[in-house]
Each structure stands twice: as C-alpha cells, then as structure tokens.
Write an enzyme that holds these catalytic residues in place. Structure first.
Site, PDB file in Angstrom:
ATOM      1  N   GLU A  23       0.900  -4.664  13.863  1.00 19.52           N
ATOM      2  CA  GLU A  23      -0.770  -5.402  14.483  1.00 19.52           C
ATOM      3  C   GLU A  23      -0.867  -6.175  14.337  1.00 19.52           C
ATOM      4  OE1 GLU A  23      -3.511  -2.987  13.040  1.00 19.52           O
ATOM      5  OE2 GLU A  23      -4.736  -2.821  15.224  1.00 19.52           O
ATOM      6  N   ARG A  47       0.714  -1.198   0.255  1.00 24.96           N
ATOM      7  CA  ARG A  47      -0.069   0.412   0.137  1.00 24.96           C
ATOM      8  C   ARG A  47       0.546   1.261  -0.156  1.00 24.96           C
ATOM      9  NH1 ARG A  47      -3.625  -1.102   4.779  1.00 24.96           N
ATOM     10  NH2 ARG A  47      -3.206  -3.649   5.037  1.00 24.96           N
TER      11      ARG A  47
HETATM   12  O1  LIG Z   1       2.792   0.645  11.894  1.00 23.17           O
HETATM   13  P1  LIG Z   1       2.645  -0.627  11.173  1.00 23.17           P
HETATM   14  O2  LIG Z   1       2.393  -1.587  12.568  1.00 23.17           O
HETATM   15  O3  LIG Z   1       4.244  -1.353  10.952  1.00 23.17           O
HETATM   16  O4  LIG Z   1       1.238  -0.617   9.808  1.00 23.17           O
HETATM   17  C1  LIG Z   1       1.235  -0.359   9.022  1.00 23.17           C
HETATM   18  C2  LIG Z   1       1.562  -1.031   7.810  1.00 23.17           C
HETATM   19  O5  LIG Z   1       0.875  -2.248   8.093  1.00 23.17           O
HETATM   20  C3  LIG Z   1       0.042  -2.565   7.139  1.00 23.17           C
HETATM   21  O6  LIG Z   1       0.923  -2.692   6.041  1.00 23.17           O
HETATM   22  P2  LIG Z   1       0.843  -3.931   5.435  1.00 23.17           P
HETATM   23  O7  LIG Z   1       2.870  -5.237   6.541  1.00 23.17           O
HETATM   24  O8  LIG Z   1      -0.151  -4.838   5.778  1.00 23.17           O
HETATM   25  O9  LIG Z   1       0.981  -4.857   4.098  1.00 23.17           O
HETATM   26  P3  LIG Z   1       0.680  -4.218   2.436  1.00 23.17           P
HETATM   27  O10 LIG Z   1       0.345  -3.438   2.573  1.00 23.17           O
HETATM   28  O11 LIG Z   1       1.207  -5.438   1.761  1.00 23.17           O
HETATM   29  O12 LIG Z   1      -1.075  -4.865   2.649  1.00 23.17           O
HETATM   30  C4  LIG Z   1       0.129  -0.710   6.235  1.00 23.17           C
HETATM   31  O13 LIG Z   1       0.166  -0.344   5.130  1.00 23.17           O
HETATM   32  C5  LIG Z   1       1.230  -0.291   6.745  1.00 23.17           C
HETATM   33  O14 LIG Z   1       2.441  -0.541   6.001  1.00 23.17           O
HETATM   34  N1  LIG Z   2      -5.925  -1.607  11.204  1.00 17.37           N
HETATM   35  C1  LIG Z   2      -5.641  -1.464   9.958  1.00 17.37           C
HETATM   36  N2  LIG Z   2      -5.645  -1.184   9.391  1.00 17.37           N
HETATM   37  C2  LIG Z   2      -4.895  -1.478   7.588  1.00 17.37           C
HETATM   38  N3  LIG Z   2      -3.893  -1.549   8.209  1.00 17.37           N
HETATM   39  C3  LIG Z   2      -3.686  -1.501   9.098  1.00 17.37           C
HETATM   40  N4  LIG Z   2      -1.624  -1.795   8.816  1.00 17.37           N
HETATM   41  C4  LIG Z   2      -1.875  -2.557  10.356  1.00 17.37           C
HETATM   42  N5  LIG Z   2      -2.634  -1.906  10.967  1.00 17.37           N
HETATM   43  C5  LIG Z   2      -3.867  -1.638   9.655  1.00 17.37           C
END
Ligand SMILES: O=P(O)(O)OC[C@H]1O[C@H](OP(=O)(O)OP(=O)(O)O)[C@H](O)[C@@H]1O
Ligand SMILES: Nc1ncnc2[nH]cnc12
Length: 171
Positions: free
Chosen positions: A95, A58
């Site tokens: 998370e 993302r």
């Molecule tokens: O602050 P944090 O606790 O590290 O969480 C935030 C991260 O989690 C999500 O990515 P995710 O790892 O789910 O991957 P994605 O973007 O591939 O869905 C989001 O896009 C952030 O990069």
């Molecule tokens: N609550 C949340 N919603 C979407 N993306 C996330 N990445 C980590 N926590 C998230």
C-alpha cells in the site's frame, strides 16, 4: 469480544491518505491477544497444517503464537538480505512502497501443508508473494489467516478463488 475496539487507527501514517491499523494496542491486552490467536487456531486446526509461514515483522506476532499453540513449526518470510542461508526471493509492492521477500530454500519440504498467517491483508501483495515463495518450494497452501482485512483494497482478488481465507476484523 469486540476486537475492532482494540485496534488503534492512525491517520496519515506512514504517508498521507493511509489509515494505519495499529495492532500494538491489541497486543498489549493479554486476554484480547490470546482470544484473537484462539480464534485463528480454531480456523487453522481444521486445515491440518504441517507448518505455519508468516512474513516479517507483524506476521511473526501472529504466526508464532499460532504455531506454538498448535504444536507445529514456523517458517519466517523475511525482507531480502536478512536470512543467513540460501534463499529464494520475489519482489512485491505494498500500500505504501516496494520491497523483496525471501525464504530459506529448505524452509518448506515438498508436499508440506502450509498455513500462512499475517496481521493484515491490504492490497494482498505481501501474501501473494508469500504464496508464490511457498509454492516454489513445493508447499501446498491449505489456508490463510489474518487479524485484519482492509476490504476496500480488494486484496482477496489477488489470492485466487480457491484460497481458504479467515479474517477476524474487517474494515
Ligand atoms: O496486503 P499488503 O498490501 O501487502 O499489506 C499488508 C502487509 O503490510 C504490512 O507489513 P509491512 O510490509 O508494513 O511490514 P512490517 O510487518 O515489518 O511492519 C502488514 O504487516 C502486512 O504484512
Ligand atoms: N493501512 C494499513 N495499516 C496497517 N498496516 C498496513 N499494511 C498495509 N497497509 C496497512
């Protein structure tokens, strides 16, 4: 524009207790997506970055349009095993889980001014790891920009007091 209204919140995804902020509803709305990126550009331009860095996946949908709009390069941070050339790696926790992130060894030139962009700041684990990777490569972090901040997870505390952070929407 009320950007929060464009975000869909899904309860108990991907696991119980998580209120998932679904940005696909914002991305599907052209004027809202453009306006959100423009707000990030306003913040980012003042930092005069040489390059934008964004974590998979993302972080790409935020970081790439930001880079194109500003006319600077983009360097991806990917989950381990996805980059073809020599990499540096670092482990992190989320998370909802654990993983490792990687960057190409030559993605950042020493001394480059780097602005990091992602969709969401939650615990800060992803961005702290991204900061560590960029700094290991000799980059100077000049700013951090997010669409969303989950303030109740205190991610900012991980980022260091001197980090210049922009978030468009807060929960
Ligand atoms: O602050 P944090 O606790 O590290 O969480 C935030 C991260 O989690 C999500 O990515 P995710 O790892 O789910 O991957 P994605 O973007 O591939 O869905 C989001 O896009 C952030 O990069
Ligand atoms: N609550 C949340 N919603 C979407 N993306 C996330 N990445 C980590 N926590 C998230």
């Amino acid at each position: 524009m009320d950007f929060k209204e464009k975000i869909r919140v899904i309860l108990d995804y991907p696991q119980e207790g998580v209120r998932f902020k679904d940005i696909t509803t914002l991305l599907a709305d052209g004027p809202a997506y453009r306006a959100a990126i423009e707000r990030m550009v306003e913040f980012a331009q003042e930092k005069k970055p040489d390059i934008i860095v964004g974590p998979e996946a993302r972080g790409f949908v935020v970081g790439c349009p930001l880079a194109v709009q500003m006319g600077v390069g983009f360097a991806p941070v990917r989950k381990k095993g996805k980059l073809p050339y020599e990499t540096i790696q670092a482990e992190y926790s989320l998370e909802y889980g654990k993983d490792a992130l990687a960057m190409h060894k030559d993605a950042i030139k020493p001394g480059q001014r780097v602005l990091i962009a992602d969709d969401l700041l939650a615990t800060g684990g992803t961005i702290k790891t991204t900061i560590d990777l960029v700094q290991k490569l000799g980059g100077e972090i000049v700013g951090l920009a997010f669409l969303i901040e989950l303030t109740y997870l205190n991610g900012r505390e991980k980022l260091g007091s001197d980090s210049d952070v922009f978030t468009l929407i807060q929960y």
